[in-house]
Motif scaffolding. Structure first.
Motif, PDB file in Angstrom:
ATOM      1  N   GLY A   1       2.018   2.259  -2.713  1.00 59.38           N
ATOM      2  CA  GLY A   1       0.959   1.266  -2.602  1.00 59.38           C
ATOM      3  C   GLY A   1      -0.363   1.875  -2.207  1.00 59.38           C
ATOM      4  N   TYR A   2      -1.371   1.033  -2.246  1.00 57.01           N
ATOM      5  CA  TYR A   2      -2.702   1.438  -1.824  1.00 57.01           C
ATOM      6  C   TYR A   2      -3.203   0.361  -0.870  1.00 57.01           C
ATOM      7  CZ  TYR A   2      -7.426   3.214  -1.956  1.00 57.01           C
ATOM      8  OH  TYR A   2      -8.626   3.734  -1.580  1.00 57.01           O
ATOM      9  N   PRO A   3      -3.610   0.741   0.344  1.00 59.71           N
ATOM     10  CA  PRO A   3      -3.907  -0.274   1.353  1.00 59.71           C
ATOM     11  C   PRO A   3      -5.047  -1.210   0.960  1.00 59.71           C
ATOM     12  CG  PRO A   3      -4.148   1.975   2.243  1.00 59.71           C
ATOM     13  CD  PRO A   3      -3.839   2.108   0.794  1.00 59.71           C
ATOM     14  N   ILE A   4      -4.864  -2.487   1.205  1.00 58.63           N
ATOM     15  CA  ILE A   4      -5.944  -3.454   0.992  1.00 58.63           C
ATOM     16  C   ILE A   4      -5.691  -4.658   1.895  1.00 58.63           C
ATOM     17  CG2 ILE A   4      -4.751  -4.427  -1.038  1.00 58.63           C
ATOM     18  CD1 ILE A   4      -7.533  -5.141  -2.174  1.00 58.63           C
TER      19      ILE A   4
ATOM     20  N   GLU B   1      -2.991   6.913  -5.277  1.00 59.54           N
ATOM     21  CA  GLU B   1      -4.445   6.999  -5.397  1.00 59.54           C
ATOM     22  C   GLU B   1      -5.086   5.656  -5.706  1.00 59.54           C
ATOM     23  OE1 GLU B   1      -2.181   8.354  -7.381  1.00 59.54           O
ATOM     24  OE2 GLU B   1      -2.935   8.774  -9.392  1.00 59.54           O
ATOM     25  N   ASP B   2      -4.336   4.744  -6.289  1.00 59.50           N
ATOM     26  CA  ASP B   2      -4.861   3.404  -6.573  1.00 59.50           C
ATOM     27  C   ASP B   2      -3.703   2.481  -6.951  1.00 59.50           C
ATOM     28  OD1 ASP B   2      -4.209   3.835  -9.263  1.00 59.50           O
ATOM     29  OD2 ASP B   2      -6.213   4.567  -9.746  1.00 59.50           O
ATOM     30  N   GLU B   3      -4.057   1.267  -7.355  1.00 57.77           N
ATOM     31  CA  GLU B   3      -3.024   0.267  -7.635  1.00 57.77           C
ATOM     32  C   GLU B   3      -2.381   0.462  -9.004  1.00 57.77           C
ATOM     33  OE1 GLU B   3      -5.930  -0.300  -6.218  1.00 57.77           O
ATOM     34  OE2 GLU B   3      -5.652  -1.575  -4.450  1.00 57.77           O
ATOM     35  N   LEU B   4      -3.129   1.054  -9.968  1.00 60.57           N
ATOM     36  CA  LEU B   4      -2.507   1.334 -11.273  1.00 60.57           C
ATOM     37  C   LEU B   4      -1.335   2.275 -11.064  1.00 60.57           C
ATOM     38  CD1 LEU B   4      -5.779   0.995 -12.002  1.00 60.57           C
ATOM     39  CD2 LEU B   4      -4.950   1.694 -14.227  1.00 60.57           C
ATOM     40  N   ALA B   5      -1.606   3.333 -10.313  1.00 63.00           N
ATOM     41  CA  ALA B   5      -0.584   4.342 -10.055  1.00 63.00           C
ATOM     42  C   ALA B   5       0.550   3.772  -9.203  1.00 63.00           C
ATOM     43  CB  ALA B   5      -1.215   5.542  -9.367  1.00 63.00           C
TER      44      ALA B   5
ATOM     45  N   GLY C   1      -6.538  -5.432  -6.139  1.00 59.59           N
ATOM     46  CA  GLY C   1      -5.459  -4.521  -6.512  1.00 59.59           C
ATOM     47  C   GLY C   1      -4.507  -5.158  -7.505  1.00 59.59           C
ATOM     48  N   PHE C   2      -4.313  -6.472  -7.371  1.00 58.62           N
ATOM     49  CA  PHE C   2      -3.430  -7.215  -8.289  1.00 58.62           C
ATOM     50  C   PHE C   2      -3.990  -7.104  -9.715  1.00 58.62           C
ATOM     51  CE2 PHE C   2      -1.308 -11.450  -9.395  1.00 58.62           C
ATOM     52  CZ  PHE C   2      -0.022 -10.955  -9.287  1.00 58.62           C
TER      53      PHE C   2
ATOM     54  N   VAL D   1       4.103  -7.743  -4.193  1.00 59.98           N
ATOM     55  CA  VAL D   1       3.619  -8.724  -3.222  1.00 59.98           C
ATOM     56  C   VAL D   1       2.100  -8.825  -3.347  1.00 59.98           C
ATOM     57  CG1 VAL D   1       3.473  -9.300  -0.771  1.00 59.98           C
ATOM     58  CG2 VAL D   1       5.500  -8.103  -1.642  1.00 59.98           C
ATOM     59  N   ASN D   2       1.601 -10.055  -3.463  1.00 65.67           N
ATOM     60  CA  ASN D   2       0.156 -10.280  -3.467  1.00 65.67           C
ATOM     61  C   ASN D   2      -0.179 -11.213  -2.314  1.00 65.67           C
ATOM     62  OD1 ASN D   2      -2.494 -11.019  -3.893  1.00 65.67           O
ATOM     63  ND2 ASN D   2      -2.202 -11.772  -5.974  1.00 65.67           N
ATOM     64  N   VAL D   3      -0.803 -10.653  -1.279  1.00 64.97           N
ATOM     65  CA  VAL D   3      -1.263 -11.487  -0.169  1.00 64.97           C
ATOM     66  C   VAL D   3      -2.666 -11.952  -0.560  1.00 64.97           C
ATOM     67  CG1 VAL D   3      -1.581 -11.672   2.321  1.00 64.97           C
ATOM     68  CG2 VAL D   3       0.054 -10.013   1.401  1.00 64.97           C
ATOM     69  N   GLN D   4      -2.719 -13.181  -1.086  1.00 67.01           N
ATOM     70  CA  GLN D   4      -3.963 -13.635  -1.721  1.00 67.01           C
ATOM     71  C   GLN D   4      -5.089 -13.893  -0.726  1.00 67.01           C
ATOM     72  OE1 GLN D   4      -3.073 -16.616  -5.113  1.00 67.01           O
ATOM     73  NE2 GLN D   4      -1.287 -16.681  -3.783  1.00 67.01           N
ATOM     74  N   ARG D   5      -6.277 -13.407  -1.097  1.00 66.62           N
ATOM     75  CA  ARG D   5      -7.490 -13.669  -0.335  1.00 66.62           C
ATOM     76  C   ARG D   5      -8.461 -14.380  -1.261  1.00 66.62           C
ATOM     77  NH1 ARG D   5      -9.414  -7.314   0.044  1.00 66.62           N
ATOM     78  NH2 ARG D   5     -11.253  -7.558  -1.254  1.00 66.62           N
ATOM     79  N   GLY D   6      -9.598 -14.794  -0.714  1.00 65.38           N
ATOM     80  CA  GLY D   6     -10.568 -15.482  -1.560  1.00 65.38           C
ATOM     81  C   GLY D   6     -11.160 -14.518  -2.572  1.00 65.38           C
TER      82      GLY D   6
END
Lengths: 189, 386
Positions: B35-38, B63-67, B90-91, B111-116
């Protein structure tokens, strides 16, 4: 139905505000068998000077997760007092850090209880336990979380090896609160 | 199959939704995380990284969310239950490889912790505006499963369900949390390992040389092979035959892609999880999911206090596939559906489609950043009664 307790805890970063909220919430949810929801402030405000947590304690599941109107405020800095002190109304309870907050009279019938938590922690040799002293004070004054439950929550929430120190801090705050209640040395702001 | 005790933190805890989700993954047997932190999902990754060393898991900060998405597909094909976690921006980056996961039929949990949103939007505040992205975000036709928890306890419980669904149906399962549920701390009970049922991956019994990675039986779900067991095979995002080799004819497209749809659509009754209350005499039904379902219940209580008695409540736990059949049934009987959600109208489109003009559908929109006011939902219910 008993009204929910909505508790605002605020101070500045490093005072252990979030952990104080965590312990109070945990005491209620796990050891007192009630419902509680803790929400902490995130983002710039959580990293700068001010820091806040909100705890709701209820007899039933908490549906609306945020505080609507706090009835208890535990304020540990001047900034926190200025930001949140005005939310309280008649009959509410305010707990303050005696050396850091100087409450002003505002005509409302709020019970104000003060404890020099930072000084007491320094006297114990560890300023870091200021928040745990406040938690003990909270339990003694408000009785929203029981002595036993709060003590267990402190014990199970602090890093291993620091339990003894933290429990001592808890007792210090709790006893200060009990003494204050028996001498009824409270101010009405 | 029962859970491995090494990953199960049995006991009564006071945890936020993010950490509870991490614990759910560990209990489900996840042992690979990329994962990549967000914000507001980072606590999931943090918790997993702290706990993995005790159970032999592997954690990679990519390195990112694609990877990250590519890595968990690889992890899963290597035979290890895998997950990643992110939030809106990231999603979006994961979408291409989520499609690859659908095409390769790779079990994993996203997992997608949705934000605005849109874009970087409101990093520390809640939203529910990625719901249609969960359905349609990657190109092409496919079906996935998406779940929506409304408490830290459910973040634990349903992450296990997400893993079970992903193994059973061989799809990426999207776990659609929101910042409010992710960052709220409540009591979470984690049972003993032998009380947690896990769906085991179905591996082929064929010998090396005989195994065909996309040969399927009646349930439309092919068996997988275990890396290291001597099977040599090819998988590709191109339209493929049962050997996994590209075959780009319309006939193969029909066979290959239609099955991806059918394996979910034909099992909807097993995948649906909804919570219903007071439906018998309901005149108005409030449909919601995630944190909004709790606030909606407060709105219903206000309406009941004001004398409106026949209000049904439906909570979507499985959001995709959508409970079409149930909504169609209800649409014949009720006056209106009221749909509060933290966006300007996403799942309401499905409700409206299934209602098919047989009853009113009222959206209660909210842009995110905080939750609805219960009074707003109450007002919408009042409106619906007219």
């Amino acid at each position: 139905m008993k009204k929910d307790n909505e508790i605002r805890i605020a101070g500045f970063g490093g005072q252990g505000i979030i952990l104080a909220g965590y312990i109070i919430g945990k005491a209620a949810a796990i050891y007192d068998d009630k419902f509680s929801t803790l929400i902490q402030s995130f983002g710039p405000e959580a990293r700068g000077s001010s820091c806040a947590a909100q705890v709701i304690i209820s007899e039933s599941q908490i549906l609306y997760p945020y505080i609507v109107k706090p009835n208890i405020a535990m304020l540990m800095s001047k900034d926190a007092y200025e930001r949140f002190g005005g939310e309280l109304t008649d009959g509410d309870i305010m707990l303050i850090e005696k050396d850091l907050v100087q409450p002003k009279k505002n005509g409302k019938k709020i019970s104000v209880y003060a404890i020099p938590a930072t000084r007491l922690a320094e006297e114990m040799g560890r300023k870091i336990v200021t928040n745990i002293i406040m938690v003990g004070f909270f339990s003694a004054i408000t009785q929203i979380t029981s002595y036993e439950a709060t003590r267990k929550a402190v014990e199970s929430s602090v890093p291993p090896g620091t339990q003894e120190l933290n429990l001592k801090a808890f007792e210090t705050g709790y006893n200060y609160g009990k003494k204050l209640l028996s001498s009824s040395e409270k101010n009405v702001a | 199959m029962k859970a491995d005790p090494a990953g199960v933190l049995t006991g009564v805890h006071y945890l936020d939704g993010d950490k509870a989700c991490a614990e759910g993954g560990l209990a489900a047997g996840c042992r690979f995380f990329a994962g990549y932190p967000i914000t507001p999902s980072t606590e999931v990754a943090e918790r997993v990284s702290e706990r993995f060393p005790y159970m032999g898991g592997m954690f990679i900060q990519m390195e990112d969310e694609l990877a990250s998405m590519a890595a968990i597909l690889g992890g899963s094909w290597a035979g290890v239950k895998s997950m990643t976690v992110t939030s809106g921006p990231g999603f979006s980056l994961m979408m291409e490889n989520i499609g690859l996961g659908a095409m390769l039929e790779t079990p994993c949990v996203v997992v997608n912790v949705q934000r605005g949103g849109p874009s970087t939007g409101l990093p520390t505040l809640p939203g529910q505006a990625d719901m249609m992205q969960a359905r349609w975000g990657s190109h092409g036709d496919y079906r996935l499963i998406a779940l929506s928890p409304n408490s830290p306890q459910e973040c634990f419980d349903l992450t296990i369900t997400a893993f079970n669904f992903s193994e059973k149906y061989r799809v990426p399962v999207l776990f659609m949390m929101d910042e409010c549920v992710g960052h709220m701390t409540e009591k979470v009970v984690i049972p003993e390992a032998d009380k947690i049922d896990l769906t085991e991956r179905r591996y082929t019994k064929k010998k090396p040389g005989e195994y065909l990675p996309y040969a399927y039986g009646e349930d439309l779900i092919p068996d997988m092979a275990k890396a290291g067991d001597g099977h040599f095979f090819h998988v590709t995002g191109l339209t493929h035959d049962e050997r996994g080799y590209p075959d780009m004819t319309w006939e193969m497209q029909e066979k290959c892609v239609h099955r991806l749809i059918d394996k979910i659509d034909k099992n909807v009754d097993e995948i649906f999880m909804i919570e219903e209350e007071n439906m018998d005499k309901a005149e108005v039904v409030v449909i919601s999911y995630g944190i909004t379902s709790r606030v909606a219940l407060r709105g219903i209580q206000l309406a009941e206090q004001a004398g409106m008695k026949n209000i049904g409540r439906m909570r979507l736990i499985t959001v995709w596939p959508f409970p079409e059949k149930r909504i169609r049934e209800l649409a014949k009987k009720v006056k209106a559906f009221v749909v509060p959600e933290m966006n300007y109208g996403q799942m309401v489109l499905e409700v409206e489609r299934c209602a098919g003009g047989q009853c009113k559908t009222i959206l209660v929109p909210h842009g995110g950043g905080t939750v609805h006011k219960p009074e707003t939902i109450y007002q919408a219910i009042k409106e619906a009664y007219k």
